[in-house]
Design a protein around this motif. Structure first.
Motif, mmCIF file in Angstrom:
data_model
loop_
_atom_site.group_PDB
_atom_site.id
_atom_site.type_symbol
_atom_site.label_atom_id
_atom_site.label_comp_id
_atom_site.label_asym_id
_atom_site.label_seq_id
_atom_site.Cartn_x
_atom_site.Cartn_y
_atom_site.Cartn_z
ATOM 1 N N ARG A 1 51.593 -43.090 -108.833
ATOM 2 C CA ARG A 1 51.053 -42.030 -109.693
ATOM 3 C C ARG A 1 52.114 -40.965 -109.897
ATOM 4 N NH1 ARG A 1 46.938 -43.515 -106.270
ATOM 5 N NH2 ARG A 1 45.124 -44.361 -107.337
ATOM 6 N N CYS B 1 48.606 -52.393 -120.675
ATOM 7 C CA CYS B 1 47.378 -51.660 -120.400
ATOM 8 C C CYS B 1 46.232 -52.665 -120.473
ATOM 9 C CB CYS B 1 47.176 -50.539 -121.403
ATOM 10 S SG CYS B 1 45.691 -49.614 -121.043
ATOM 11 N N PRO C 1 48.899 -48.498 -106.617
ATOM 12 C CA PRO C 1 49.525 -47.899 -107.798
ATOM 13 C C PRO C 1 50.479 -46.768 -107.453
ATOM 14 C CG PRO C 1 47.288 -47.113 -107.582
ATOM 15 C CD PRO C 1 47.487 -48.140 -106.503
ATOM 16 N N VAL D 1 44.937 -43.791 -122.718
ATOM 17 C CA VAL D 1 44.590 -44.282 -121.384
ATOM 18 C C VAL D 1 45.621 -43.775 -120.387
ATOM 19 C CG1 VAL D 1 43.410 -46.359 -122.182
ATOM 20 C CG2 VAL D 1 45.839 -46.436 -121.772
ATOM 21 N N ARG D 2 45.270 -43.874 -119.109
ATOM 22 C CA ARG D 2 46.164 -43.366 -118.070
ATOM 23 C C ARG D 2 46.490 -44.395 -117.001
ATOM 24 N NH1 ARG D 2 44.503 -37.092 -117.372
ATOM 25 N NH2 ARG D 2 44.364 -36.668 -119.590
ATOM 26 N N ASN D 3 45.913 -45.587 -117.113
ATOM 27 C CA ASN D 3 46.162 -46.645 -116.139
ATOM 28 C C ASN D 3 46.940 -47.764 -116.801
ATOM 29 O OD1 ASN D 3 44.685 -45.374 -114.053
ATOM 30 N ND2 ASN D 3 42.798 -46.043 -115.025
ATOM 31 N N PHE D 4 48.076 -48.095 -116.202
ATOM 32 C CA PHE D 4 48.956 -49.105 -116.765
ATOM 33 C C PHE D 4 49.343 -50.109 -115.697
ATOM 34 C CE2 PHE D 4 49.490 -45.214 -119.163
ATOM 35 C CZ PHE D 4 49.358 -45.656 -120.470
ATOM 36 N N MET D 5 49.898 -51.218 -116.142
ATOM 37 C CA MET D 5 50.354 -52.266 -115.247
ATOM 38 C C MET D 5 51.802 -52.601 -115.580
ATOM 39 S SD MET D 5 48.077 -55.510 -114.496
ATOM 40 C CE MET D 5 47.595 -55.476 -112.821
ATOM 41 N N ILE E 1 49.513 -40.292 -114.744
ATOM 42 C CA ILE E 1 49.272 -41.707 -115.014
ATOM 43 C C ILE E 1 49.381 -42.508 -113.726
ATOM 44 C CG2 ILE E 1 50.058 -41.561 -117.399
ATOM 45 C CD1 ILE E 1 52.612 -43.030 -116.489
ATOM 46 N N SER E 2 48.782 -43.667 -113.745
ATOM 47 C CA SER E 2 48.791 -44.574 -112.617
ATOM 48 C C SER E 2 49.390 -45.891 -113.091
ATOM 49 C CB SER E 2 47.354 -44.771 -112.128
ATOM 50 O OG SER E 2 47.308 -45.691 -111.077
ATOM 51 N N VAL E 3 50.454 -46.338 -112.415
ATOM 52 C CA VAL E 3 51.128 -47.581 -112.780
ATOM 53 C C VAL E 3 51.006 -48.540 -111.602
ATOM 54 C CG1 VAL E 3 53.302 -48.665 -113.432
ATOM 55 C CG2 VAL E 3 52.748 -46.388 -114.289
ATOM 56 N N THR E 4 50.314 -49.651 -111.828
ATOM 57 C CA THR E 4 50.166 -50.680 -110.807
ATOM 58 C C THR E 4 51.238 -51.730 -111.027
ATOM 59 O OG1 THR E 4 47.782 -50.314 -110.732
ATOM 60 C CG2 THR E 4 48.598 -52.381 -109.825
#
Length: 138
Positions: A33, A73, A31, A92-96, A21-24
């Motif tokens: 990861r 997300c 991000p 999903v794999r992209n989060f904030m 996952i990628s967290v910005t």
């Protein structure tokens, strides 16, 4: 006679799939990861993201209390994910990661986070500026 010793793997058995996952983090350069089990709770993912962020020495300094942050997300919507939900249930794999807004004492309202967007102005402003430059330069 040669005796072979079998090494036992004492690692806990992981059930489910693992996800990259990628967290910005809002306000950070890029991000973070990392790999998580799809059964992990959102609260655990927030805690892991904060620890990774601190370990990498990123700025701005956020702190380590995962209760002060929410995971969102942008693809799903602006409502914060609930801490007890499974991270793999969203698909999903992209989060904030955002700082939790200060509570007004209203009770159990869902936390809605305003996600900042990059703004380059309107096309009309750009057009008027470019026309103005061409006219005044004759």
């Amino acid at each position: 006679m040669l005796l072979m010793k079998h090494k036992k793997n004492h690692a806990p058995k992981v059930s489910g799939n693992r996800l990259l996952i990628s967290v910005t983090v809002v306000g950070s350069a890029g991000p973070i990861r990392f790999v998580v089990n799809e059964e992990e709770l959102v609260a655990t993912v927030i805690d892991t993201a904060l620890k990774s962020y601190a370990r990498e020495g990123r700025l701005p300094v956020l702190g380590s209390n995962f209760n002060d942050f929410v995971l969102c997300c942008p693809v799903i919507g602006t409502e914060a994910l609930k801490p007890w939900e499974r991270i793999g249930s969203f698909g999903v794999r992209n989060f904030m990661l955002c700082k939790k807004p200060q509570a007004d004492g209203d009770g159990e309202k869902p936390v809605v986070v305003e996600i900042p967007r990059k703004s380059f102005g309107s096309w009309k402003a750009w057009f008027n500026k470019s026309i103005h430059l061409k006219i005044s330069s004759h």
